[in-house]
Design a protein around this motif. Structure first.
Motif, PDB file in Angstrom:
ATOM      1  N   LEU A   1       0.824  -1.216   0.000  1.00  0.00           N
ATOM      2  CA  LEU A   1       0.000   0.000   0.000  1.00  0.00           C
ATOM      3  C   LEU A   1       0.856   1.264   0.000  1.00  0.00           C
ATOM      4  O   LEU A   1       0.473   2.266  -0.600  1.00  0.00           O
ATOM      5  CB  LEU A   1      -0.928   0.003   1.214  1.00  0.00           C
ATOM      6  N   GLU A   2       2.000   1.202   0.672  1.00  0.00           N
ATOM      7  CA  GLU A   2       2.888   2.366   0.683  1.00  0.00           C
ATOM      8  C   GLU A   2       3.333   2.712  -0.736  1.00  0.00           C
ATOM      9  O   GLU A   2       3.287   3.882  -1.150  1.00  0.00           O
ATOM     10  CB  GLU A   2       4.090   2.103   1.580  1.00  0.00           C
ATOM     11  N   ARG A   3       3.737   1.697  -1.493  1.00  0.00           N
ATOM     12  CA  ARG A   3       4.147   1.925  -2.875  1.00  0.00           C
ATOM     13  C   ARG A   3       2.967   2.339  -3.745  1.00  0.00           C
ATOM     14  O   ARG A   3       3.075   3.241  -4.589  1.00  0.00           O
ATOM     15  CB  ARG A   3       4.781   0.646  -3.437  1.00  0.00           C
ATOM     16  N   PHE A   4       1.837   1.657  -3.543  1.00  0.00           N
ATOM     17  CA  PHE A   4       0.651   1.932  -4.366  1.00  0.00           C
ATOM     18  C   PHE A   4       0.165   3.362  -4.144  1.00  0.00           C
ATOM     19  O   PHE A   4      -0.146   4.074  -5.112  1.00  0.00           O
ATOM     20  CB  PHE A   4      -0.454   0.936  -4.033  1.00  0.00           C
ATOM     21  N   SER A   5       0.096   3.793  -2.892  1.00  0.00           N
ATOM     22  CA  SER A   5      -0.388   5.147  -2.584  1.00  0.00           C
ATOM     23  C   SER A   5       0.547   6.216  -3.135  1.00  0.00           C
ATOM     24  O   SER A   5       0.100   7.281  -3.557  1.00  0.00           O
ATOM     25  CB  SER A   5      -0.541   5.313  -1.071  1.00  0.00           C
ATOM     26  N   ALA A   6       1.843   5.915  -3.126  1.00  0.00           N
ATOM     27  CA  ALA A   6       2.803   6.883  -3.666  1.00  0.00           C
ATOM     28  C   ALA A   6       2.649   7.031  -5.171  1.00  0.00           C
ATOM     29  O   ALA A   6       2.766   8.138  -5.720  1.00  0.00           O
ATOM     30  CB  ALA A   6       4.224   6.448  -3.310  1.00  0.00           C
ATOM     31  N   LEU A   7       2.361   5.918  -5.853  1.00  0.00           N
ATOM     32  CA  LEU A   7       2.229   5.954  -7.307  1.00  0.00           C
ATOM     33  C   LEU A   7       0.844   6.413  -7.762  1.00  0.00           C
ATOM     34  O   LEU A   7       0.711   7.031  -8.814  1.00  0.00           O
ATOM     35  CB  LEU A   7       2.529   4.571  -7.891  1.00  0.00           C
ATOM     36  N   HIS A   8      -0.181   6.110  -6.959  1.00  0.00           N
ATOM     37  CA  HIS A   8      -1.562   6.417  -7.348  1.00  0.00           C
ATOM     38  C   HIS A   8      -2.304   7.093  -6.197  1.00  0.00           C
ATOM     39  O   HIS A   8      -3.229   6.511  -5.606  1.00  0.00           O
ATOM     40  CB  HIS A   8      -2.281   5.133  -7.768  1.00  0.00           C
ATOM     41  N   PRO A   9      -1.917   8.307  -5.835  1.00  0.00           N
ATOM     42  CA  PRO A   9      -2.515   8.971  -4.668  1.00  0.00           C
ATOM     43  C   PRO A   9      -4.006   9.279  -4.825  1.00  0.00           C
ATOM     44  O   PRO A   9      -4.694   9.495  -3.835  1.00  0.00           O
ATOM     45  CB  PRO A   9      -1.689  10.260  -4.547  1.00  0.00           C
ATOM     46  N   GLY A  10      -4.504   9.283  -6.050  1.00  0.00           N
ATOM     47  CA  GLY A  10      -5.912   9.591  -6.259  1.00  0.00           C
ATOM     48  C   GLY A  10      -6.836   8.405  -6.093  1.00  0.00           C
ATOM     49  O   GLY A  10      -8.064   8.561  -6.102  1.00  0.00           O
ATOM     50  N   ILE A  11      -6.279   7.198  -5.923  1.00  0.00           N
ATOM     51  CA  ILE A  11      -7.097   6.001  -5.765  1.00  0.00           C
ATOM     52  C   ILE A  11      -7.428   5.813  -4.288  1.00  0.00           C
ATOM     53  O   ILE A  11      -6.541   5.694  -3.440  1.00  0.00           O
ATOM     54  CB  ILE A  11      -6.379   4.745  -6.297  1.00  0.00           C
ATOM     55  N   GLU A  12      -8.708   5.793  -3.972  1.00  0.00           N
ATOM     56  CA  GLU A  12      -9.161   5.567  -2.598  1.00  0.00           C
ATOM     57  C   GLU A  12      -9.174   4.063  -2.329  1.00  0.00           C
ATOM     58  O   GLU A  12      -9.789   3.294  -3.067  1.00  0.00           O
ATOM     59  CB  GLU A  12     -10.556   6.154  -2.406  1.00  0.00           C
ATOM     60  N   VAL A  13      -8.501   3.645  -1.261  1.00  0.00           N
ATOM     61  CA  VAL A  13      -8.349   2.225  -0.955  1.00  0.00           C
ATOM     62  C   VAL A  13      -9.199   1.857   0.254  1.00  0.00           C
ATOM     63  O   VAL A  13      -9.115   2.504   1.303  1.00  0.00           O
ATOM     64  CB  VAL A  13      -6.873   1.865  -0.683  1.00  0.00           C
ATOM     65  N   HIS A  14     -10.027   0.814   0.111  1.00  0.00           N
ATOM     66  CA  HIS A  14     -10.803   0.264   1.222  1.00  0.00           C
ATOM     67  C   HIS A  14     -10.267  -1.135   1.519  1.00  0.00           C
ATOM     68  O   HIS A  14     -10.138  -1.960   0.606  1.00  0.00           O
ATOM     69  CB  HIS A  14     -12.285   0.171   0.870  1.00  0.00           C
ATOM     70  N   VAL A  15      -9.957  -1.412   2.780  1.00  0.00           N
ATOM     71  CA  VAL A  15      -9.465  -2.729   3.182  1.00  0.00           C
ATOM     72  C   VAL A  15     -10.452  -3.352   4.166  1.00  0.00           C
ATOM     73  O   VAL A  15     -10.733  -2.776   5.213  1.00  0.00           O
ATOM     74  CB  VAL A  15      -8.069  -2.639   3.830  1.00  0.00           C
ATOM     75  N   ASP A  16     -10.975  -4.512   3.813  1.00  0.00           N
ATOM     76  CA  ASP A  16     -11.834  -5.291   4.708  1.00  0.00           C
ATOM     77  C   ASP A  16     -11.049  -6.492   5.196  1.00  0.00           C
ATOM     78  O   ASP A  16     -10.405  -7.191   4.413  1.00  0.00           O
ATOM     79  CB  ASP A  16     -13.102  -5.764   3.979  1.00  0.00           C
ATOM     80  N   GLU A  17     -11.112  -6.750   6.511  1.00  0.00           N
ATOM     81  CA  GLU A  17     -10.374  -7.861   7.096  1.00  0.00           C
ATOM     82  C   GLU A  17     -11.331  -8.891   7.672  1.00  0.00           C
ATOM     83  O   GLU A  17     -12.344  -8.548   8.285  1.00  0.00           O
ATOM     84  CB  GLU A  17      -9.434  -7.362   8.188  1.00  0.00           C
TER      85      GLU A  17
END
Length: 290
Positions: free
Chosen positions: A111-127
């Motif tokens: 997620l750290e890499r993904f958020s840096a590359l795609h800051p406009g994508i809102e991420v939802h994580v369900d556990e």
């Protein structure tokens, strides 16, 4: 019928409440009620059974919910493809994760890499437990999920492999052994961790025609570690789920014969996966490590 109505319908079904759905969407409860009522009138069926404190989908509502989620997933893919053409500046990615291996050791770095590359994508994580992640994929509630491989129902992408190990109290008679057989774990009280690879543990014992003496079931690995450290039970867990610094109250021993466990990502259909989902999978395969 609009996508907004279907989104509200899906969220009310997931949260089992009009108020909860309104809060999540940031709109008034009356707007949620109106959207559901309009959808019911258009379809000519009752989508929910109303109870005092919760609502639940009716039989036809449950059937239509799968179609609604499929339509919402396709709509999200269309938005993602359009966003991809603009440099993927906006969008949503829904991830299902289970246990410490994926939630604590794999997901943060990805997620750290993904958020840096795609800051406009809102991420939802369900556990949830591993079997629930599979259900969420089937129901299209998530775009991609961490799973224990193999999973032939889905399109999967291997990430890492670790080993299943015996978890023993430090004072246990088997603690001095270099490895432990499954049959050696059947006499003691056994604790099953529901949040991790519980299905794999059951399959191991069933394949060996053995039956562990399950005395405890815990939803979290920390509870399992505490019970074992107190000397109350033994268990089988994945090596990758264990904390880096181990408690002096328990020991970890390899199984004999060795039992590998492979963790990967799964999607319902990679041909319909959104650009954000595919970008996440590509990053995960590059970052993978435990």
């Amino acid at each position: 019928m609009t996508l907004t109505q279907l989104e509200i319908f899906s969220l009310v079904a997931e949260l089992r409440g009009f108020t909860a759905a309104a809060t999540r969407l940031g709109i008034g409860q009356s707007a949620v009620s109106h959207a559901i009522k309009s959808l019911e009138q258009e379809l000519g069926v009752e989508l929910f059974r109303r109870h005092q404190t919760v609502v639940e989908p009716s039989d036809i509502g449950q059937q239509l919910l799968l179609r609604a989620r499929a339509m919402l997933g396709l709509a999200n893919t269309l938005r993602q493809e359009a966003a991809d053409a603009r440099g993927m500046r906006r969008g949503t990615l829904r991830i299902g994760s289970f246990g410490p291996t994926s939630s604590m050791k794999l997901l943060p770095a990805i997620l750290e890499r993904f958020s840096a590359l795609h800051p406009g994508i809102e991420v939802h994580v369900d556990e949830g437990p591993d079997r629930q992640v599979l259900q969420w994929l089937d129901e299209r509630r998530i775009d991609v999920g961490f799973v224990v491989l193999p999973e032939e129902r889905f399109d999967t992408f291997a990430l890492v492999e670790d080993q299943m190990v015996a978890l023993l109290p430090a004072a246990h008679s088997l603690a001095d052994q270099t490895c432990v057989k499954l049959r050696d774990l059947c006499d003691d009280p056994f604790i099953l961790t529901e949040a991790g690879s519980s299905e794999l543990v059951w399959r191991l014992f069933n394949a060996a025609r053995l039956a562990p003496n399950v005395r405890y079931r815990c939803s979290q690995l920390l509870s399992t570690l505490d019970i074992v450290a107190r000397g109350d039970a033994v268990s089988v867990v994945s090596e990758g789920s264990l904390p880096l610094v181990q408690h002096p109250g328990f020991v970890v021993r390899p199984l004999s014969p060795p039992v590998p466990r492979q963790i990967g990502l799964a999607v319902l259909d990679s041909r319909q996966a959104s650009p954000a989902t595919l970008a996440f999978i590509e990053l995960a395969q590059a970052v993978r490590s435990i």
